[in-house]
Design an enzyme around this catalytic site. Structure first.
Site, mmCIF file in Angstrom:
data_model
loop_
_atom_site.group_PDB
_atom_site.id
_atom_site.type_symbol
_atom_site.label_atom_id
_atom_site.label_comp_id
_atom_site.label_asym_id
_atom_site.label_seq_id
_atom_site.Cartn_x
_atom_site.Cartn_y
_atom_site.Cartn_z
ATOM 1 N N ASP A 36 37.238 42.915 37.144
ATOM 2 C CA ASP A 36 37.388 43.481 35.781
ATOM 3 C C ASP A 36 36.103 43.382 34.957
ATOM 4 O OD1 ASP A 36 37.735 40.699 35.372
ATOM 5 O OD2 ASP A 36 39.543 40.922 34.127
ATOM 6 N N GLY A 118 47.893 26.548 33.510
ATOM 7 C CA GLY A 118 46.945 26.207 34.575
ATOM 8 C C GLY A 118 47.386 26.700 35.940
ATOM 9 N N ASP A 168 43.967 40.374 32.134
ATOM 10 C CA ASP A 168 45.151 39.578 31.787
ATOM 11 C C ASP A 168 45.797 40.079 30.500
ATOM 12 O OD1 ASP A 168 44.107 38.218 33.906
ATOM 13 O OD2 ASP A 168 43.496 36.451 32.781
ATOM 14 N N TYR A 218 33.201 30.379 36.572
ATOM 15 C CA TYR A 218 33.530 31.741 36.137
ATOM 16 C C TYR A 218 32.311 32.375 35.453
ATOM 17 C CZ TYR A 218 36.404 35.608 34.452
ATOM 18 O OH TYR A 218 36.927 36.860 34.213
#
Ligand code: GLA
Length: 382
Positions: A36, A118, A168, A218
């Site tokens: 994404d 999580g 998301d 990330y």
């Protein structure tokens, strides 16, 4: 674990008035991981696990929020609440900031649900999107769902400081029952794809681990992908992200790359190709073919993108060796959370205890198996 009834009851008890109630789902992603933020393609879906928000305006500058699942409270003032040292508070304060709430648009809120935090099911996006949708409704802010998705991603990026893509938030807001959504993360156009798995079903296996590495790795991957684009750009002036790069282009300039950057780019380029293939096999009802792609994604995330961990590798390998499993892979950002398992309905009953037993023996940790249904996006609950 909370239900709509328990969230409503908690609100009544605390604030002595009747709230409006909203539900914000978590998400799964069939395929298209870490694509994404490279402006590529993803194939997520909203699920029937999520967060309920009981909320009412209070006509002051104050926002009083109770996080029922963790029994914590936050109080802050509008406009422009300061950053907190608690992540969940920042996710919510960020939304009041990016929606532009004014000093008289304070609210009381209780939220909680059945989304294990999580677990890689995007509880933070559910938090953002649930509050954003609720505020948009209560205060008639006039945003479309897609505006809210963009705004929630911006809030994550700029207020919370998490450089995530839009998958998301998009899934939580735009989800549809029994449908996966093929999203082009460059122009945000999307196409519904029927999530019809025939004799197969989806199961999530929650590793129960969440490694500290997740956040820093990330950001590192985001930077590594940008470095790959910078290496290729002199040769291909039209490109602005890995979405524009083909396998042939990458291979032709391998000599310009260090080994790590090359592997990261290879993963993203091939994953984008897999998303297109996955849509084709899903439409053709070739579920075994979809499973093959899921396996390849796990291998890419493990070896080239290096965002897996021993627990996820174990769960994926165990499932991929299990008779009746079409394919399994780690899901989401990585370093913990759930695996996605596509398996014959007829073996689900034996698969569950088998994988739980094996995982407990290997790591001494309980893995929970979650059955999820693909459901609609954020909505007001009655
Ligand atoms: C996290 C991010 C998403 C996406 C996935 C990996 O869930 O929030 O934007 O990058 O990881 O596909």
């Amino acid at each position: 674990m909370h239900t709509s009834d328990s969230i409503r009851a908690l609100f009544l008890q605390r604030f002595k008035e009747t709230p409006r109630l909203f539900f914000a789902p978590g998400r799964i992603n069939l395929i298209g991981e870490h694509t994404d933020y490279n402006q590529g393609w993803v194939l997520p879906a909203a699920i029937d696990l999520g967060l309920w928000f009981a909320i009412a305006p209070n006509e002051t500058a104050g926002c009083q929020i109770h996080a029922a699942d963790i029994n914590q409270d936050a109080v802050f003032s509008l406009p422009a609440p300061p950053a907190s040292n608690r992540m969940w508070v920042n996710y919510l304060a960020g939304i009041t900031h990016t929606t532009g709430l004014k000093a008289n648009q304070g609210f009381n809120c209780v939220f909680g649900g059945n989304l294990p935090p999580g677990s890689g099911l995007s509880s933070s996006a559910a938090m953002e999107c649930g509050l954003a949708f609720a505020l948009n409704t209560l205060f008639h802010l006039g945003f479309e769902r897609m505006d809210l998705a963009r705004l929630a991603q911006r809030s994550s990026n700029e207020f919370v400081g998490v450089p995530c893509g839009i998958m998301d938030q998009f899934a939580s807001l735009m989800g549809r029952p029994e449908t996966a959504l093929l999203l082009d993360c460059r122009d945000l156009s999307y196409e519904p794809v029927a999530a019809n798995f025939g004799a197969y079903t989806l199961l999530l296996v929650n590793s129960g681990v969440h490694h500290e590495l997740a956040a820093s790795a990330y950001g590192e991957r985001v930077r590594e992908c940008a470095a790959g684009v910078a290496l290729l750009a002199p040769h291909y002036p039209g490109i602005s992200s890995l979405r524009d790069v083909t396998w042939r282009m990458l291979e032709a300039h391998q000599a310009d790359f260090d080994d790590i950057t090359y592997k990261r780019c290879r993963y993203v380029v091939l994953e984008n190709e897999r998303v297109a293939k996955a849509c084709a096999v899903l439409k053709a009802g070739d579920i075994a073919g979809l499973g093959v792609l899921l396996r390849a994604t796990h291998q890419g995330l493990q070896e080239d993108y290096a965002v897996s961990c021993p627990e996820l590798d174990f769960l994926a390998a165990f499932a991929n060796d299990f008779p009746g499993v079409a394919g399994a892979r780690m899901m989401g950002g990585g370093f913990g959370g759930c695996t996605l398992n596509l398996l014959k309905k007829s073996v689900a009953g034996v698969f569950k205890p088998a994988i739980q037993r094996a995982y407990l023996e290997a790591f001494g940790v309980e893995a929970t198996v979650l059955e999820v249904n693909i459901s609609g996006g954020v909505a007001e609950a009655k």
